[in-house]
Design an enzyme around this catalytic site. Structure first.
Site, PDB file in Angstrom:
ATOM      1  N   CYS A   8       0.840  -0.996   0.043  1.00 39.88           N
ATOM      2  CA  CYS A   8       0.062   0.060   0.060  1.00 39.88           C
ATOM      3  C   CYS A   8       1.093   1.437   0.079  1.00 39.88           C
ATOM      4  O   CYS A   8       1.961   1.147  -0.208  1.00 39.88           O
ATOM      5  CB  CYS A   8      -1.009  -0.115   1.045  1.00 39.88           C
ATOM      6  N   ASN A  11       2.315   1.513   4.109  1.00 41.46           N
ATOM      7  CA  ASN A  11       2.709   0.240   4.956  1.00 41.46           C
ATOM      8  C   ASN A  11       2.387   0.101   6.450  1.00 41.46           C
ATOM      9  O   ASN A  11       3.244  -0.334   7.117  1.00 41.46           O
ATOM     10  CB  ASN A  11       4.278  -0.472   4.609  1.00 41.46           C
ATOM     11  N   CYS A  13      -1.128   0.812   7.470  1.00 41.93           N
ATOM     12  CA  CYS A  13      -2.950   0.579   7.606  1.00 41.93           C
ATOM     13  C   CYS A  13      -3.080  -0.813   6.798  1.00 41.93           C
ATOM     14  O   CYS A  13      -3.272  -1.759   7.242  1.00 41.93           O
ATOM     15  CB  CYS A  13      -3.499   1.828   6.863  1.00 41.93           C
ATOM     16  N   ARG A  14      -3.280  -0.656   5.351  1.00 42.39           N
ATOM     17  CA  ARG A  14      -3.718  -1.684   4.571  1.00 42.39           C
ATOM     18  C   ARG A  14      -2.979  -2.947   4.436  1.00 42.39           C
ATOM     19  O   ARG A  14      -3.445  -4.024   4.678  1.00 42.39           O
ATOM     20  CB  ARG A  14      -4.267  -1.164   3.341  1.00 42.39           C
ATOM     21  N   SER A  15      -1.738  -2.679   3.889  1.00 42.56           N
ATOM     22  CA  SER A  15      -0.773  -3.883   3.559  1.00 42.56           C
ATOM     23  C   SER A  15      -0.352  -4.694   4.876  1.00 42.56           C
ATOM     24  O   SER A  15      -0.275  -5.917   4.900  1.00 42.56           O
ATOM     25  CB  SER A  15       0.122  -3.470   2.714  1.00 42.56           C
ATOM     26  N   ASP A 132      -8.039   3.841   0.971  1.00 43.08           N
ATOM     27  CA  ASP A 132      -6.754   4.254   1.888  1.00 43.08           C
ATOM     28  C   ASP A 132      -7.716   4.942   3.379  1.00 43.08           C
ATOM     29  O   ASP A 132      -8.377   5.971   3.054  1.00 43.08           O
ATOM     30  CB  ASP A 132      -6.081   5.404   1.341  1.00 43.08           C
TER      31      ASP A 132
HETATM   32  P1  4NP Z   1      -1.743   2.855   3.741  1.00 42.46           P
HETATM   33  O1  4NP Z   1      -2.099   4.236   4.613  1.00 42.46           O
HETATM   34  O2  4NP Z   1      -0.999   2.946   2.433  1.00 42.46           O
HETATM   35  O3  4NP Z   1      -2.883   1.847   4.008  1.00 42.46           O
HETATM   36  O4  4NP Z   1      -0.749   2.335   4.916  1.00 42.46           O
HETATM   37  C1  4NP Z   1      -1.400   5.513   4.585  1.00 42.46           C
HETATM   38  C2  4NP Z   1      -0.549   5.744   5.647  1.00 42.46           C
HETATM   39  C3  4NP Z   1       0.062   6.793   5.565  1.00 42.46           C
HETATM   40  C4  4NP Z   1       0.077   7.716   4.775  1.00 42.46           C
HETATM   41  C5  4NP Z   1      -0.930   7.555   3.613  1.00 42.46           C
HETATM   42  C6  4NP Z   1      -1.389   6.510   3.620  1.00 42.46           C
HETATM   43  N1  4NP Z   1       0.866   9.107   4.791  1.00 42.46           N
HETATM   44  O5  4NP Z   1       0.374   9.791   3.923  1.00 42.46           O
HETATM   45  O6  4NP Z   1       1.469   8.981   5.517  1.00 42.46           O
END
Ligand code: 4NP
Length: 164
Positions: A8, A11, A13-15, A132
């Site tokens: 994702c 790294n 939240c989702r993955s 996201d």
């Molecule tokens: P993820 O979510 O891609 O599911 O881990 C996010 C975590 C952090 C950020 C964006 C999306 N960020 O912009 O820091």
């Protein structure tokens, strides 16, 4: 042996949730020895961090412990993994670019297949991505986890005819 990398953006939240869900599912199905599972992010902002507290809370309510430490996708991933699964179209765009860069710089093209995790959803018709949740509410995290559980079940059923 299937080597699977979930990717994702951050790294956190989702993955890492997909990583934890897939580990538990493969254990429940008695096929964990046939899988190597990891997760990574397109970006490096959260390297070394545990998953976002909101996703860990959601996971705990569903019976998971999400304890992956974030890392960025690296060139070697395109050599080591059979399947690299992104969460949304932005991830897929970035992964295609990274794979092309790998192929341009290496004698042997990457054997990794790039897939979108949402393509394995079965209980959420019309849903094309795992959105996201980072800037959303707790219910966005809950929805993302429900999608991830649905898609990981679909993924394991798709792969299982090949398993011993
Ligand atoms: P993820 O979510 O891609 O599911 O881990 C996010 C975590 C952090 C950020 C964006 C999306 N960020 O912009 O820091």
């Amino acid at each position: 042996m299937y080597k699977i990398l979930f990717v994702c953006l951050g790294n956190i939240c989702r993955s890492p949730a997909a990583d934890g869900v897939m580990r538990k599912l493969t254990e429940q199905c008695g096929v964990s020895e046939c899988f190597e599972i990891d997760s990574a992010g397109i970006g490096s902002w959260h390297t070394g961090q545990l998953p976002d507290r909101r996703m860990r809370q959601c996971g705990a309510l569903h019976g998971y412990v999400f304890d992956h430490r974030a890392r960025q996708v690296k060139s070697l991933d395109f050599e080591c993994f059979d399947y690299i699964l992104g969460m949304d179209e932005d991830n897929m765009f970035d992964l295609r670019q990274l794979k092309s860069q790998y192929d341009a710089g290496n004698a042997h093209a990457s054997k990794a297949k790039l897939l979108c995790l949402a393509d394995f959803l079965r209980r959420h018709p019309g849903q094309k991505s795992i959105p996201d949740p980072y800037y959303g509410s707790q219910s966005d995290f809950e929805f993302a986890l429900q999608l991830i559980e649905d898609a990981c079940e679909g993924l394991i059923d798709t792969l299982s005819p090949e398993l011993p």
